[in-house]
Design a protein around this motif. Structure first.
Motif, PDB file in Angstrom:
ATOM      1  N   GLU A 151      56.226  17.147 -12.279  1.00  0.00           N
ATOM      2  CA  GLU A 151      56.619  17.200 -13.692  1.00  0.00           C
ATOM      3  C   GLU A 151      55.620  16.480 -14.597  1.00  0.00           C
ATOM      4  O   GLU A 151      55.264  16.988 -15.659  1.00  0.00           O
ATOM      5  CB  GLU A 151      58.019  16.606 -13.859  1.00  0.00           C
ATOM      6  CG  GLU A 151      58.555  16.700 -15.269  1.00  0.00           C
ATOM      7  CD  GLU A 151      59.934  16.095 -15.401  1.00  0.00           C
ATOM      8  OE1 GLU A 151      60.258  15.710 -16.527  1.00  0.00           O
ATOM      9  OE2 GLU A 151      60.665  16.005 -14.410  1.00  0.00           O
ATOM     10  N   TRP A 152      55.165  15.287 -14.196  1.00  0.00           N
ATOM     11  CA  TRP A 152      54.255  14.530 -15.050  1.00  0.00           C
ATOM     12  C   TRP A 152      52.959  15.295 -15.315  1.00  0.00           C
ATOM     13  O   TRP A 152      52.435  15.273 -16.420  1.00  0.00           O
ATOM     14  CB  TRP A 152      53.936  13.148 -14.455  1.00  0.00           C
ATOM     15  CG  TRP A 152      53.240  13.171 -13.129  1.00  0.00           C
ATOM     16  CD1 TRP A 152      53.824  13.129 -11.895  1.00  0.00           C
ATOM     17  CD2 TRP A 152      51.830  13.255 -12.890  1.00  0.00           C
ATOM     18  NE1 TRP A 152      52.871  13.176 -10.903  1.00  0.00           N
ATOM     19  CE2 TRP A 152      51.632  13.250 -11.489  1.00  0.00           C
ATOM     20  CE3 TRP A 152      50.716  13.321 -13.709  1.00  0.00           C
ATOM     21  CZ2 TRP A 152      50.380  13.315 -10.897  1.00  0.00           C
ATOM     22  CZ3 TRP A 152      49.464  13.387 -13.116  1.00  0.00           C
ATOM     23  CH2 TRP A 152      49.303  13.384 -11.734  1.00  0.00           C
ATOM     24  N   LEU A 153      52.457  16.015 -14.309  1.00  0.00           N
ATOM     25  CA  LEU A 153      51.225  16.772 -14.468  1.00  0.00           C
ATOM     26  C   LEU A 153      51.472  18.060 -15.249  1.00  0.00           C
ATOM     27  O   LEU A 153      50.668  18.438 -16.105  1.00  0.00           O
ATOM     28  CB  LEU A 153      50.610  17.064 -13.097  1.00  0.00           C
ATOM     29  CG  LEU A 153      49.266  17.770 -13.073  1.00  0.00           C
ATOM     30  CD1 LEU A 153      48.236  17.049 -13.941  1.00  0.00           C
ATOM     31  CD2 LEU A 153      48.761  17.885 -11.645  1.00  0.00           C
ATOM     32  N   GLN A 154      52.580  18.706 -14.991  1.00  0.00           N
ATOM     33  CA  GLN A 154      52.898  19.935 -15.710  1.00  0.00           C
ATOM     34  C   GLN A 154      53.081  19.661 -17.199  1.00  0.00           C
ATOM     35  O   GLN A 154      52.641  20.441 -18.041  1.00  0.00           O
ATOM     36  CB  GLN A 154      54.160  20.589 -15.134  1.00  0.00           C
ATOM     37  CG  GLN A 154      54.414  21.968 -15.712  1.00  0.00           C
ATOM     38  CD  GLN A 154      53.270  22.931 -15.414  1.00  0.00           C
ATOM     39  OE1 GLN A 154      52.907  23.135 -14.265  1.00  0.00           O
ATOM     40  NE2 GLN A 154      52.692  23.515 -16.448  1.00  0.00           N
ATOM     41  N   ARG A 155      53.716  18.517 -17.533  1.00  0.00           N
ATOM     42  CA  ARG A 155      53.872  18.162 -18.961  1.00  0.00           C
ATOM     43  C   ARG A 155      52.514  17.997 -19.624  1.00  0.00           C
ATOM     44  O   ARG A 155      52.303  18.432 -20.750  1.00  0.00           O
ATOM     45  CB  ARG A 155      54.676  16.865 -19.099  1.00  0.00           C
ATOM     46  CG  ARG A 155      56.164  17.027 -18.938  1.00  0.00           C
ATOM     47  CD  ARG A 155      56.931  15.795 -19.402  1.00  0.00           C
ATOM     48  NE  ARG A 155      56.368  14.528 -18.986  1.00  0.00           N
ATOM     49  CZ  ARG A 155      56.804  13.766 -17.989  1.00  0.00           C
ATOM     50  NH1 ARG A 155      57.853  14.152 -17.290  1.00  0.00           N
ATOM     51  NH2 ARG A 155      56.234  12.622 -17.691  1.00  0.00           N
ATOM     52  N   ALA A 156      51.587  17.357 -18.930  1.00  0.00           N
ATOM     53  CA  ALA A 156      50.246  17.141 -19.485  1.00  0.00           C
ATOM     54  C   ALA A 156      49.520  18.468 -19.679  1.00  0.00           C
ATOM     55  O   ALA A 156      48.890  18.690 -20.725  1.00  0.00           O
ATOM     56  CB  ALA A 156      49.445  16.224 -18.571  1.00  0.00           C
ATOM     57  N   VAL A 157      49.613  19.356 -18.698  1.00  0.00           N
ATOM     58  CA  VAL A 157      48.973  20.664 -18.804  1.00  0.00           C
ATOM     59  C   VAL A 157      49.606  21.467 -19.940  1.00  0.00           C
ATOM     60  O   VAL A 157      48.901  22.091 -20.744  1.00  0.00           O
ATOM     61  CB  VAL A 157      49.056  21.417 -17.458  1.00  0.00           C
ATOM     62  CG1 VAL A 157      48.613  22.860 -17.597  1.00  0.00           C
ATOM     63  CG2 VAL A 157      48.225  20.694 -16.397  1.00  0.00           C
ATOM     64  N   ASP A 158      50.927  21.424 -20.041  1.00  0.00           N
ATOM     65  CA  ASP A 158      51.627  22.124 -21.125  1.00  0.00           C
ATOM     66  C   ASP A 158      51.223  21.587 -22.503  1.00  0.00           C
ATOM     67  O   ASP A 158      51.235  22.315 -23.486  1.00  0.00           O
ATOM     68  CB  ASP A 158      53.147  22.008 -20.967  1.00  0.00           C
ATOM     69  CG  ASP A 158      53.664  22.774 -19.758  1.00  0.00           C
ATOM     70  OD1 ASP A 158      52.905  23.600 -19.191  1.00  0.00           O
ATOM     71  OD2 ASP A 158      54.823  22.541 -19.370  1.00  0.00           O
ATOM     72  N   ALA A 159      50.849  20.300 -22.541  1.00  0.00           N
ATOM     73  CA  ALA A 159      50.440  19.683 -23.810  1.00  0.00           C
ATOM     74  C   ALA A 159      48.971  19.948 -24.129  1.00  0.00           C
ATOM     75  O   ALA A 159      48.467  19.505 -25.152  1.00  0.00           O
ATOM     76  CB  ALA A 159      50.696  18.176 -23.762  1.00  0.00           C
ATOM     77  N   GLY A 160      48.269  20.675 -23.236  1.00  0.00           N
ATOM     78  CA  GLY A 160      46.894  21.046 -23.509  1.00  0.00           C
ATOM     79  C   GLY A 160      45.834  20.314 -22.709  1.00  0.00           C
ATOM     80  O   GLY A 160      44.644  20.598 -22.847  1.00  0.00           O
ATOM     81  N   GLN A 161      46.229  19.376 -21.874  1.00  0.00           N
ATOM     82  CA  GLN A 161      45.257  18.638 -21.057  1.00  0.00           C
ATOM     83  C   GLN A 161      44.894  19.486 -19.840  1.00  0.00           C
ATOM     84  O   GLN A 161      45.730  20.194 -19.310  1.00  0.00           O
ATOM     85  CB  GLN A 161      45.863  17.306 -20.607  1.00  0.00           C
ATOM     86  CG  GLN A 161      44.910  16.392 -19.911  1.00  0.00           C
ATOM     87  CD  GLN A 161      43.729  15.980 -20.761  1.00  0.00           C
ATOM     88  OE1 GLN A 161      42.664  16.570 -20.660  1.00  0.00           O
ATOM     89  NE2 GLN A 161      43.913  14.991 -21.601  1.00  0.00           N
TER      90      GLN A 161
END
Length: 96
Positions: free
Chosen positions: A78-88
């Motif tokens: 989840e922590w990585l998916q949130r970052a990817v979803d935010a554009g990182q």
């Protein structure tokens, strides 16, 4: 585990995550802009010495500023998916 964010008790976990990601991006940009190397930062005393037992296991492939790790297998956490979803980019979190 509750987020640790000294001085910002009113922020949600997501807001803390975004603030940290923005801070990391700013630091990376400043380091690149000024041509500063990791070695120069180490010599300046910017990092605490790492004890051998604190080094990452070889199975760890991704890590964030909060210390969350992922070995790259299975579902993206989840922590990585949130970052990817935010554009990182996912590569931002990859351990060399």
């Amino acid at each position: 585990m509750p987020p640790t964010h000294v001085g910002f008790p009113h922020l949600s976990e997501g807001e803390v995550f975004r603030a940290r990601a923005e801070a990391i991006l700013w630091i990376r940009s400043a380091v690149a802009r000024h041509g500063i190397s990791v070695e120069q930062l180490e010599q300046a005393g910017c990092f605490a010495p790492v004890k051998p037992e604190e080094r990452f296991q070889t199975s760890t492939k991704y890590i964030d500023a909060a210390g969350h790790v992922w070995d790259g297998s299975g579902t993206v956490p989840e922590w990585l998916q949130r970052a990817v979803d935010a554009g990182q980019s996912m590569e931002h979190f990859r351990i060399a």
